[in-house]
Design an enzyme around this catalytic site. Structure first.
Site, short mmCIF file in Angstrom:
data_model
loop_
_atom_site.label_atom_id
_atom_site.label_comp_id
_atom_site.label_asym_id
_atom_site.label_seq_id
_atom_site.Cartn_x
_atom_site.Cartn_y
_atom_site.Cartn_z
N THR A 1 106.42 -4.02 79.57
CA THR A 1 107.03 -4.12 80.89
C THR A 1 108.42 -4.72 80.73
OG1 THR A 1 106.26 -6.37 81.37
CG2 THR A 1 104.75 -4.56 81.90
N TYR B 1 82.44 -10.97 84.84
CA TYR B 1 83.71 -11.56 85.27
C TYR B 1 83.47 -12.70 86.25
CZ TYR B 1 85.68 -7.16 83.45
OH TYR B 1 86.02 -6.09 82.66
#
Length: 300
Positions: free
Chosen positions: A205, A51
């Site tokens: 969501t 990352y």
């Protein structure tokens, strides 16, 4: 926040974990988000050496100073950055893994990793050598336990059969139910699942419809199917965000559901959703709407 045991390891992780990849590249801002996560009861933090070329591990290490003993820290290895910093290649060799952890420990400012994970895997790997690397690190005390992050059943099965791995990280949500077929195999091996993509890029969501309408599809949903399914799930749910988290946690094979956040507000939205704990009837209803998809490749 409730905790579950990772496999049979003695490591107990919060039911909602924090996926650190989404942290902003700012020391102060990332620390505030991690502070808020710990305050909410999250004790499980997952990163990887890949990352942002290792920068994410540095952010996490900075944020966890002075509180290392209170958290379960996970990172990953297996992807080797190219010398010029552009792109990476796969390397599951013992030499790479035992070298990579030294750099991760430095960036994370710690002397051990609770859960070290192979960040991928292919059938061409010398799996015995890879497992030997993890077992050696465990004997040295540099790691407490190890696992694998993969969506390939054939790779997962071989890794479980030959090792004492205690976790499998898999993309899993109401919109990506492919891992469900393999839960019995994972549970029988004494391992647990850690989910990523728990809220499916935000489709599950309050912003789900907006995001779905702007997307070209997801997993094996084309754009039309995705929009229709998200709409139906939203209409049949009191709080789709809460139901999405509750859905992946309904099976005890899952130890922790990872969520990511770039802001404290995003984090708190997920914490509140977790605490709502959607009921069984709603979870069953939504499960009947969502497609029970399966892996079409890399099967046993």
């Amino acid at each position: 926040m409730k905790k579950r045991e990772l496999g049979k390891s003695g490591l107990y992780v919060s039911e909602m974990g924090f996926g650190c990849m989404s942290l902003p590249n700012d020391l102060d801002e990332s620390k505030k988000i991690i502070d808020a996560a710990i305050h909410a009861g999250i004790n499980y933090f997952d990163t990887a050496d890949l990352y942002d070329g290792g920068r994410n591990e540095e952010l996490v290490g900075h944020a966890l100073k002075g509180r290392r003993q209170d958290i379960i820290l996970a990172t990953k290895a297996g992807n080797k950055m190219n010398p010029d910093g552009n792109g990476w290649s796969w390397d599951a060799s013992k030499a790479h893994i035992t070298g990579a952890i030294k750099q991760s420990l430095l960036r994370l400012e710690t002397d051990y990793i609770d859960l070290y994970q192979l960040h991928g895997g292919v059938m061409e790997d010398n799996v015995d050598e890879t497992i030997d690397a993890f077992e050696s690190l465990k004997k040295e005390g540099l790691i407490r336990q190890y696992g694998i992050s993969s969506i390939r059943p054939i790779v997962i099965k071989r890794f479980l059969d030959k090792s004492s791995a205690i976790s499998i990280m898999m993309q899993y949500s109401l919109l990506d139910r492919r891992p469900e077929e393999w839960f019995p195999m994972i549970q029988e091996a004494g391992a647990s699942v850690v989910t990523r993509g728990t809220i499916a890029k935000g489709f599950l969501t309050a912003e789900g419809m907006t995001r779905a309408e702007q997307a070209n599809g997801f997993v094996d949903y084309d754009a039309t199917d995705l929009t229709r399914t998200v709409q139906e799930l939203s209409e049949q749910s009191d709080d789709l965000h809460a139901a999405a988290i509750a859905y992946v946690l309904r099976d005890q094979t899952v130890a922790s559901a990872l969520i990511g956040a770039r802001t404290i507000e995003q984090l708190l939205d997920s914490v509140i959703a977790y605490e709502k704990q959607a009921g069984d009837e709603e979870i069953i209803r939504l499960g009947n709407i969502a497609r029970k998809n399966i892996y079409k490749e890399h099967r046993l």
